[in-house]
Design an enzyme around this catalytic site. Structure first.
Site, mmCIF file in Angstrom:
data_model
loop_
_atom_site.group_PDB
_atom_site.id
_atom_site.type_symbol
_atom_site.label_atom_id
_atom_site.label_comp_id
_atom_site.label_asym_id
_atom_site.label_seq_id
_atom_site.Cartn_x
_atom_site.Cartn_y
_atom_site.Cartn_z
ATOM 1 N N CYS A 67 -21.316 -7.779 5.579
ATOM 2 C CA CYS A 67 -21.126 -8.656 4.423
ATOM 3 C C CYS A 67 -21.322 -10.080 5.153
ATOM 4 C CB CYS A 67 -19.708 -8.604 3.856
ATOM 5 S SG CYS A 67 -19.149 -9.866 2.579
ATOM 6 N N CYS A 82 -17.178 8.520 0.537
ATOM 7 C CA CYS A 82 -16.776 7.473 1.388
ATOM 8 C C CYS A 82 -16.389 7.980 2.674
ATOM 9 C CB CYS A 82 -15.779 6.726 0.763
ATOM 10 S SG CYS A 82 -15.298 5.297 1.867
ATOM 11 N N CYS A 100 -19.462 -1.340 5.516
ATOM 12 C CA CYS A 100 -19.992 -2.456 4.477
ATOM 13 C C CYS A 100 -19.154 -3.704 4.657
ATOM 14 C CB CYS A 100 -19.210 -1.883 2.832
ATOM 15 S SG CYS A 100 -17.476 -1.640 3.123
ATOM 16 N N ASP A 158 0.782 -1.060 -0.033
ATOM 17 C CA ASP A 158 0.021 0.225 -0.068
ATOM 18 C C ASP A 158 0.961 1.268 -0.015
ATOM 19 O OD1 ASP A 158 -2.315 1.510 0.155
ATOM 20 O OD2 ASP A 158 -2.598 1.223 2.211
ATOM 21 N N CYS A 198 -20.651 -13.058 -4.531
ATOM 22 C CA CYS A 198 -21.808 -12.111 -3.847
ATOM 23 C C CYS A 198 -22.997 -12.421 -4.498
ATOM 24 C CB CYS A 198 -21.270 -10.716 -4.758
ATOM 25 S SG CYS A 198 -19.955 -10.132 -3.762
ATOM 26 N N CYS A 250 -26.791 -10.567 -3.527
ATOM 27 C CA CYS A 250 -26.517 -9.837 -2.174
ATOM 28 C C CYS A 250 -26.385 -8.351 -2.572
ATOM 29 C CB CYS A 250 -25.609 -10.437 -1.471
ATOM 30 S SG CYS A 250 -25.209 -9.526 0.248
#
Length: 381
Positions: free
Chosen positions: A278, A244, A274, A164, A218, A221
Protein backbone atom coordinates in the site's frame (compact mmCIF):
# COMPACT_ATOMS: atom_id res chain seq x y z
CA UNK A 1 -5.14 -4.69 11.98
CA UNK A 2 -6.94 -8.00 12.33
CA UNK A 3 -10.48 -9.14 11.22
CA UNK A 4 -13.18 -8.59 13.84
CA UNK A 5 -13.20 -11.46 16.32
CA UNK A 6 -15.65 -12.15 19.13
CA UNK A 7 -15.17 -13.32 22.70
CA UNK A 8 -17.47 -13.37 25.73
CA UNK A 9 -18.12 -9.82 26.88
CA UNK A 10 -16.28 -8.85 30.00
CA UNK A 11 -18.46 -8.31 33.04
CA UNK A 12 -19.42 -4.61 33.22
CA UNK A 13 -18.14 -2.40 35.99
CA UNK A 14 -20.66 -1.36 38.61
CA UNK A 15 -20.85 2.06 36.99
CA UNK A 16 -20.88 0.78 33.44
CA UNK A 17 -24.60 0.39 32.78
CA UNK A 18 -25.42 3.31 30.50
CA UNK A 19 -28.37 5.46 31.47
CA UNK A 20 -30.13 8.04 29.37
CA UNK A 21 -31.20 10.02 32.42
CA UNK A 22 -29.06 13.08 33.06
CA UNK A 23 -28.81 15.50 35.90
CA UNK A 24 -28.94 19.28 35.64
CA UNK A 25 -25.14 19.58 35.58
CA UNK A 26 -24.88 17.26 32.59
CA UNK A 27 -27.61 19.13 30.73
CA UNK A 28 -25.56 22.35 30.91
CA UNK A 29 -22.14 20.80 30.30
CA UNK A 30 -20.01 22.06 27.42
CA UNK A 31 -19.81 18.78 25.49
CA UNK A 32 -17.61 20.24 22.74
CA UNK A 33 -15.03 21.26 25.33
CA UNK A 34 -15.17 17.80 26.87
CA UNK A 35 -14.66 16.22 23.46
CA UNK A 36 -11.54 18.32 22.94
CA UNK A 37 -10.28 17.31 26.38
CA UNK A 38 -10.83 13.64 25.61
CA UNK A 39 -8.76 13.94 22.44
CA UNK A 40 -5.97 15.65 24.40
CA UNK A 41 -6.08 13.02 27.16
CA UNK A 42 -5.88 10.31 24.54
CA UNK A 43 -2.71 11.84 23.14
CA UNK A 44 -1.21 12.06 26.64
CA UNK A 45 -1.99 8.37 27.19
CA UNK A 46 -0.21 7.51 23.94
CA UNK A 47 -2.91 7.14 21.30
CA UNK A 48 -2.08 8.64 17.92
CA UNK A 49 -5.67 9.72 17.32
CA UNK A 50 -9.02 9.75 19.12
CA UNK A 51 -12.41 10.40 17.53
CA UNK A 52 -16.11 10.17 18.29
CA UNK A 53 -18.78 8.44 16.20
CA UNK A 54 -22.53 8.31 16.37
CA UNK A 55 -24.22 4.90 16.38
CA UNK A 56 -25.87 4.93 12.94
CA UNK A 57 -24.19 2.06 11.07
CA UNK A 58 -27.01 1.27 8.66
CA UNK A 59 -24.75 1.19 5.61
CA UNK A 60 -22.23 -1.03 7.37
CA UNK A 61 -25.04 -3.33 8.51
CA UNK A 62 -26.20 -3.85 4.94
CA UNK A 63 -22.64 -4.63 3.86
CA UNK A 64 -22.23 -7.07 6.76
CA UNK A 65 -25.47 -8.92 6.02
CA UNK A 66 -24.59 -9.24 2.34
CA UNK A 67 -21.12 -10.54 3.26
CA UNK A 68 -22.59 -13.12 5.60
CA UNK A 69 -25.22 -14.18 3.06
CA UNK A 70 -22.44 -14.85 0.55
CA UNK A 71 -20.72 -17.11 3.08
CA UNK A 72 -17.53 -15.08 2.95
CA UNK A 73 -17.05 -15.34 6.70
CA UNK A 74 -16.12 -19.01 6.38
CA UNK A 75 -16.12 -20.77 9.75
CA UNK A 76 -16.28 -17.52 11.71
CA UNK A 77 -19.77 -18.29 12.98
CA UNK A 78 -19.45 -15.59 15.61
CA UNK A 79 -19.73 -13.01 12.84
CA UNK A 80 -23.36 -14.05 12.38
CA UNK A 81 -24.11 -15.25 15.90
CA UNK A 82 -24.76 -11.79 17.33
CA UNK A 83 -27.08 -10.78 14.53
CA UNK A 84 -27.48 -7.08 13.98
CA UNK A 85 -26.05 -6.20 17.41
CA UNK A 86 -22.67 -5.95 15.69
CA UNK A 87 -23.95 -2.99 13.67
CA UNK A 88 -26.19 -1.54 16.38
CA UNK A 89 -24.11 -0.35 19.33
CA UNK A 90 -27.18 0.50 21.42
CA UNK A 91 -28.36 -3.11 21.11
CA UNK A 92 -25.02 -4.39 22.37
CA UNK A 93 -24.82 -1.86 25.22
CA UNK A 94 -28.25 -0.30 25.92
CA UNK A 95 -28.12 3.46 26.23
CA UNK A 96 -25.08 3.93 24.00
CA UNK A 97 -25.30 7.15 21.98
CA UNK A 98 -21.64 7.68 21.06
CA UNK A 99 -18.53 5.58 20.47
CA UNK A 100 -15.11 6.97 21.31
CA UNK A 101 -12.53 5.36 19.01
CA UNK A 102 -8.77 5.35 19.44
CA UNK A 103 -5.81 4.38 17.27
CA UNK A 104 -2.49 2.94 18.45
CA UNK A 105 0.42 2.25 16.07
CA UNK A 106 2.15 -1.13 16.23
CA UNK A 107 4.71 -1.04 13.40
CA UNK A 108 7.94 -2.58 14.83
CA UNK A 109 10.61 -0.59 13.01
CA UNK A 110 13.43 -2.69 14.48
CA UNK A 111 12.06 -5.96 13.05
CA UNK A 112 13.79 -7.53 10.07
CA UNK A 113 12.36 -6.11 6.83
CA UNK A 114 9.19 -7.97 5.91
CA UNK A 115 10.17 -8.31 2.27
CA UNK A 116 13.49 -9.91 3.18
CA UNK A 117 11.79 -12.50 5.38
CA UNK A 118 9.15 -13.32 2.76
CA UNK A 119 11.91 -13.86 0.20
CA UNK A 120 13.57 -16.57 2.32
CA UNK A 121 11.46 -19.70 1.94
CA UNK A 122 13.14 -21.49 4.86
CA UNK A 123 12.32 -18.67 7.31
CA UNK A 124 8.94 -18.20 9.01
CA UNK A 125 6.96 -15.05 8.35
CA UNK A 126 4.83 -13.77 11.23
CA UNK A 127 2.47 -10.85 10.73
CA UNK A 128 4.10 -7.69 12.05
CA UNK A 129 1.30 -7.02 14.54
CA UNK A 130 2.03 -10.29 16.35
CA UNK A 131 5.78 -9.89 16.84
CA UNK A 132 5.35 -8.12 20.17
CA UNK A 133 3.02 -8.39 23.13
CA UNK A 134 -0.63 -9.38 22.69
CA UNK A 135 -2.35 -6.12 21.81
CA UNK A 136 -5.62 -6.92 23.60
CA UNK A 137 -4.28 -6.21 27.09
CA UNK A 138 -2.10 -3.28 26.04
CA UNK A 139 -4.87 -1.45 24.22
CA UNK A 140 -7.58 -2.28 26.75
CA UNK A 141 -5.46 -0.90 29.59
CA UNK A 142 -4.99 2.40 27.78
CA UNK A 143 -8.67 2.68 26.93
CA UNK A 144 -9.51 2.05 30.58
CA UNK A 145 -7.13 4.86 31.55
CA UNK A 146 -8.89 7.20 29.13
CA UNK A 147 -12.29 6.22 30.54
CA UNK A 148 -10.98 6.91 34.04
CA UNK A 149 -9.81 10.39 33.01
CA UNK A 150 -13.30 11.08 31.69
CA UNK A 151 -14.84 9.78 34.90
CA UNK A 152 -12.56 12.01 36.97
CA UNK A 153 -13.94 14.96 35.04
CA UNK A 154 -17.66 14.16 34.73
CA UNK A 155 -18.27 11.66 37.52
CA UNK A 156 -19.81 8.24 37.10
CA UNK A 157 -21.03 7.60 33.57
CA UNK A 158 -22.09 4.67 31.46
CA UNK A 159 -19.43 3.04 29.32
CA UNK A 160 -17.90 -0.21 28.09
CA UNK A 161 -14.40 -0.70 26.70
CA UNK A 162 -13.81 -2.98 23.70
CA UNK A 163 -10.63 -4.14 21.99
CA UNK A 164 -11.35 -6.66 19.24
CA UNK A 165 -13.19 -8.63 21.91
CA UNK A 166 -16.88 -8.25 21.10
CA UNK A 167 -19.28 -7.92 18.15
CA UNK A 168 -18.09 -4.45 17.12
CA UNK A 169 -17.67 -3.06 13.59
CA UNK A 170 -14.36 -1.42 14.37
CA UNK A 171 -13.43 -0.13 10.92
CA UNK A 172 -16.89 1.32 10.33
CA UNK A 173 -16.84 3.15 13.66
CA UNK A 174 -13.27 4.35 13.23
CA UNK A 175 -13.97 5.68 9.74
CA UNK A 176 -17.14 7.47 10.93
CA UNK A 177 -15.15 9.08 13.74
CA UNK A 178 -12.51 10.44 11.39
CA UNK A 179 -9.61 8.13 12.23
CA UNK A 180 -9.22 7.17 8.57
CA UNK A 181 -11.09 5.60 5.66
CA UNK A 182 -11.79 2.00 4.68
CA UNK A 183 -9.20 0.96 2.12
CA UNK A 184 -9.85 -1.39 -0.78
CA UNK A 185 -8.30 -4.18 1.32
CA UNK A 186 -11.08 -3.44 3.91
CA UNK A 187 -8.63 -2.18 6.56
CA UNK A 188 -8.58 1.35 7.93
CA UNK A 189 -6.17 3.72 6.17
CA UNK A 190 -4.78 7.13 7.04
CA UNK A 191 -2.69 9.54 4.98
CA UNK A 192 -0.27 10.19 7.82
CA UNK A 193 0.29 6.67 9.18
CA UNK A 194 -0.87 4.07 6.67
CA UNK A 195 -2.62 1.10 8.27
CA UNK A 196 -0.28 -0.45 10.83
CA UNK A 197 -2.31 0.27 13.95
CA UNK A 198 -4.82 -1.22 16.35
CA UNK A 199 -8.27 0.23 17.02
CA UNK A 200 -10.21 0.27 20.28
CA UNK A 201 -13.56 1.64 21.38
CA UNK A 202 -15.39 3.08 24.37
CA UNK A 203 -19.17 2.77 24.08
CA UNK A 204 -20.73 5.55 26.13
CA UNK A 205 -23.94 7.40 26.95
CA UNK A 206 -22.23 10.80 26.89
CA UNK A 207 -23.70 12.96 24.06
CA UNK A 208 -20.34 14.11 22.75
CA UNK A 209 -20.14 15.96 19.43
CA UNK A 210 -19.05 13.62 16.65
CA UNK A 211 -15.78 14.25 14.87
CA UNK A 212 -15.94 14.67 11.09
CA UNK A 213 -15.05 11.78 8.83
CA UNK A 214 -12.23 12.05 6.29
CA UNK A 215 -12.35 11.54 2.55
CA UNK A 216 -11.01 8.35 0.97
CA UNK A 217 -7.72 8.49 -0.92
CA UNK A 218 -7.31 5.09 -2.59
CA UNK A 219 -8.14 6.55 -5.97
CA UNK A 220 -7.55 4.13 -8.85
CA UNK A 221 -4.85 2.18 -6.99
CA UNK A 222 -5.34 -1.60 -6.89
CA UNK A 223 -1.97 -2.58 -5.40
CA UNK A 224 -3.52 -4.46 -2.48
CA UNK A 225 -5.89 -6.40 -4.72
CA UNK A 226 -3.11 -7.34 -7.12
CA UNK A 227 -0.71 -8.39 -4.35
CA UNK A 228 -3.01 -10.71 -2.39
CA UNK A 229 -1.36 -14.16 -2.71
CA UNK A 230 -4.66 -16.05 -2.70
CA UNK A 231 -6.96 -13.57 -4.44
CA UNK A 232 -8.93 -13.03 -1.25
CA UNK A 233 -9.72 -9.39 -2.09
CA UNK A 234 -12.33 -10.32 -4.66
CA UNK A 235 -13.25 -6.71 -5.48
CA UNK A 236 -12.50 -3.27 -4.04
CA UNK A 237 -13.63 -3.23 -0.39
CA UNK A 238 -14.70 -6.91 -0.56
CA UNK A 239 -12.78 -9.68 1.21
CA UNK A 240 -13.55 -13.39 0.99
CA UNK A 241 -12.16 -14.58 4.32
CA UNK A 242 -12.20 -18.18 3.13
CA UNK A 243 -9.23 -17.38 0.89
CA UNK A 244 -7.45 -14.96 3.23
CA UNK A 245 -4.15 -16.24 4.65
CA UNK A 246 -4.83 -14.49 7.96
CA UNK A 247 -8.09 -16.41 8.24
CA UNK A 248 -6.56 -19.70 7.11
CA UNK A 249 -3.63 -19.54 9.54
CA UNK A 250 -5.43 -18.02 12.53
CA UNK A 251 -9.22 -18.37 12.51
CA UNK A 252 -9.59 -21.59 10.51
CA UNK A 253 -9.37 -24.64 12.76
CA UNK A 254 -9.42 -27.47 10.25
CA UNK A 255 -7.59 -28.61 7.17
CA UNK A 256 -6.30 -25.87 4.89
CA UNK A 257 -7.64 -26.42 1.35
CA UNK A 258 -4.90 -28.07 -0.71
CA UNK A 259 -5.29 -25.64 -3.60
CA UNK A 260 -4.45 -22.75 -1.28
CA UNK A 261 -1.50 -24.32 0.55
CA UNK A 262 1.15 -23.52 -2.09
CA UNK A 263 -0.03 -19.88 -2.13
CA UNK A 264 0.61 -19.44 1.58
CA UNK A 265 4.36 -19.59 1.12
CA UNK A 266 6.25 -19.19 4.38
CA UNK A 267 3.52 -17.25 6.20
CA UNK A 268 2.85 -19.15 9.43
CA UNK A 269 0.77 -16.56 11.29
CA UNK A 270 -1.21 -13.98 9.39
CA UNK A 271 -0.32 -12.06 6.25
CA UNK A 272 0.65 -8.45 5.58
CA UNK A 273 0.99 -8.43 1.80
CA UNK A 274 -1.92 -6.06 1.15
CA UNK A 275 -0.43 -3.60 3.62
CA UNK A 276 3.17 -4.01 2.51
CA UNK A 277 2.35 -2.81 -1.02
CA UNK A 278 0.00 0.00 0.00
CA UNK A 279 1.50 3.37 -1.01
CA UNK A 280 0.15 5.00 2.14
CA UNK A 281 2.30 2.72 4.29
CA UNK A 282 5.32 4.62 3.06
CA UNK A 283 4.21 6.97 5.83
CA UNK A 284 3.91 4.23 8.46
CA UNK A 285 4.91 5.49 11.89
CA UNK A 286 7.13 3.36 14.10
CA UNK A 287 5.44 2.41 17.34
CA UNK A 288 6.55 4.09 20.54
CA UNK A 289 4.96 1.32 22.62
CA UNK A 290 7.74 -0.86 24.02
CA UNK A 291 5.43 -3.89 24.15
CA UNK A 292 4.99 -3.68 20.36
CA UNK A 293 8.47 -2.49 19.41
CA UNK A 294 10.22 -5.46 21.04
CA UNK A 295 10.34 -8.56 18.82
CA UNK A 296 9.76 -11.59 21.02
CA UNK A 297 11.82 -14.76 20.62
CA UNK A 298 13.32 -13.55 17.37
CA UNK A 299 10.10 -14.34 15.52
CA UNK A 300 10.90 -11.80 12.81
CA UNK A 301 13.23 -14.32 11.16
CA UNK A 302 13.38 -17.84 12.64
CA UNK A 303 14.08 -20.92 10.55
CA UNK A 304 10.96 -23.01 10.00
CA UNK A 305 12.73 -26.19 11.10
CA UNK A 306 13.57 -24.57 14.46
CA UNK A 307 9.93 -23.65 15.08
CA UNK A 308 8.72 -27.07 13.95
CA UNK A 309 10.98 -28.68 16.55
CA UNK A 310 9.12 -27.00 19.41
CA UNK A 311 7.03 -29.30 21.56
CA UNK A 312 3.79 -28.02 23.04
CA UNK A 313 5.44 -26.93 26.28
CA UNK A 314 8.00 -24.90 24.36
CA UNK A 315 5.26 -23.38 22.21
CA UNK A 316 3.34 -22.25 25.28
CA UNK A 317 6.46 -20.90 26.96
CA UNK A 318 7.77 -19.09 23.89
CA UNK A 319 4.41 -17.52 23.02
CA UNK A 320 3.47 -16.42 26.52
CA UNK A 321 2.02 -12.91 26.33
CA UNK A 322 1.76 -13.16 22.53
CA UNK A 323 -1.32 -13.14 20.32
CA UNK A 324 0.10 -16.25 18.61
CA UNK A 325 -0.67 -18.38 21.64
CA UNK A 326 -4.38 -18.05 20.94
CA UNK A 327 -4.28 -20.42 17.94
CA UNK A 328 -2.79 -23.26 19.97
CA UNK A 329 -0.01 -25.73 19.25
CA UNK A 330 -1.93 -27.84 16.74
CA UNK A 331 -2.73 -24.99 14.33
CA UNK A 332 0.75 -23.58 14.79
CA UNK A 333 2.25 -26.94 13.77
CA UNK A 334 -0.18 -27.24 10.85
CA UNK A 335 0.83 -23.83 9.55
CA UNK A 336 4.56 -24.54 9.81
CA UNK A 337 4.13 -27.88 8.05
CA UNK A 338 2.54 -26.09 5.08
CA UNK A 339 5.37 -23.54 5.01
CA UNK A 340 7.95 -26.35 5.10
CA UNK A 341 6.22 -27.96 2.15
CA UNK A 342 6.51 -24.68 0.26
CA UNK A 343 10.19 -24.15 1.05
CA UNK A 344 13.01 -24.81 -1.37
CA UNK A 345 14.00 -28.50 -1.39
CA UNK A 346 16.21 -29.32 1.57
CA UNK A 347 17.09 -32.66 3.17
CA UNK A 348 16.99 -31.00 6.59
CA UNK A 349 13.38 -30.00 5.98
CA UNK A 350 12.44 -33.51 4.85
CA UNK A 351 14.07 -34.90 8.00
CA UNK A 352 12.18 -32.41 10.22
CA UNK A 353 8.89 -33.34 8.61
CA UNK A 354 9.60 -37.06 8.80
CA UNK A 355 10.16 -36.79 12.55
CA UNK A 356 6.54 -35.70 12.92
CA UNK A 357 4.98 -37.97 10.33
CA UNK A 358 3.31 -39.89 13.15
CA UNK A 359 2.26 -36.81 15.11
CA UNK A 360 -0.48 -37.33 17.69
CA UNK A 361 -2.68 -34.86 15.80
CA UNK A 362 -4.43 -36.16 12.69
CA UNK A 363 -4.57 -32.58 11.41
CA UNK A 364 -0.80 -32.18 11.72
CA UNK A 365 -0.15 -35.62 10.19
CA UNK A 366 -2.23 -34.68 7.14
CA UNK A 367 -0.32 -31.49 6.50
CA UNK A 368 3.05 -33.14 7.19
CA UNK A 369 2.25 -35.82 4.60
CA UNK A 370 1.34 -33.13 2.07
CA UNK A 371 4.53 -31.20 2.84
CA UNK A 372 6.72 -34.30 2.48
CA UNK A 373 5.16 -35.04 -0.90
CA UNK A 374 5.66 -31.41 -1.99
CA UNK A 375 9.31 -31.43 -0.89
CA UNK A 376 10.11 -34.70 -2.63
CA UNK A 377 8.29 -33.72 -5.81
CA UNK A 378 10.11 -30.40 -5.99
CA UNK A 379 13.47 -32.10 -5.43
CA UNK A 380 13.00 -34.20 -8.57
CA UNK A 381 11.98 -31.32 -10.82
Amino acid sequence: MTPDRSAPLAAPRANAAPSLERGAAEQTRDWAALGAQIAAWGTEIGFEAVGVSDVDLADAETRLLNWLAAGRHGEMDYMARHGTARARPADLVPGTVRVITARLNYWPAAAKPAGDVLAQSHVAYVSRYALGRDYHKVLRKRLARLAQRIEDEVGRFGYRVFTDSAPVLEVALASKSGLGWRGKHTLLLTRDAGSYFFIGEIYTNLPLPVTPSVTAHCGTCTACIDACPTGAIVAPYELDARRCISYLTIEHAGSIPEALRPLIGNRVYGCDDCQLVCPWNRHAVATTVADFAEVRNGLDGVRLTALFAWNEEEFLRNTEGSAIRRIGYERWSRNIAVALGNAAPDPAIVAALARRADDASALVREHVAWALHAQRARATE
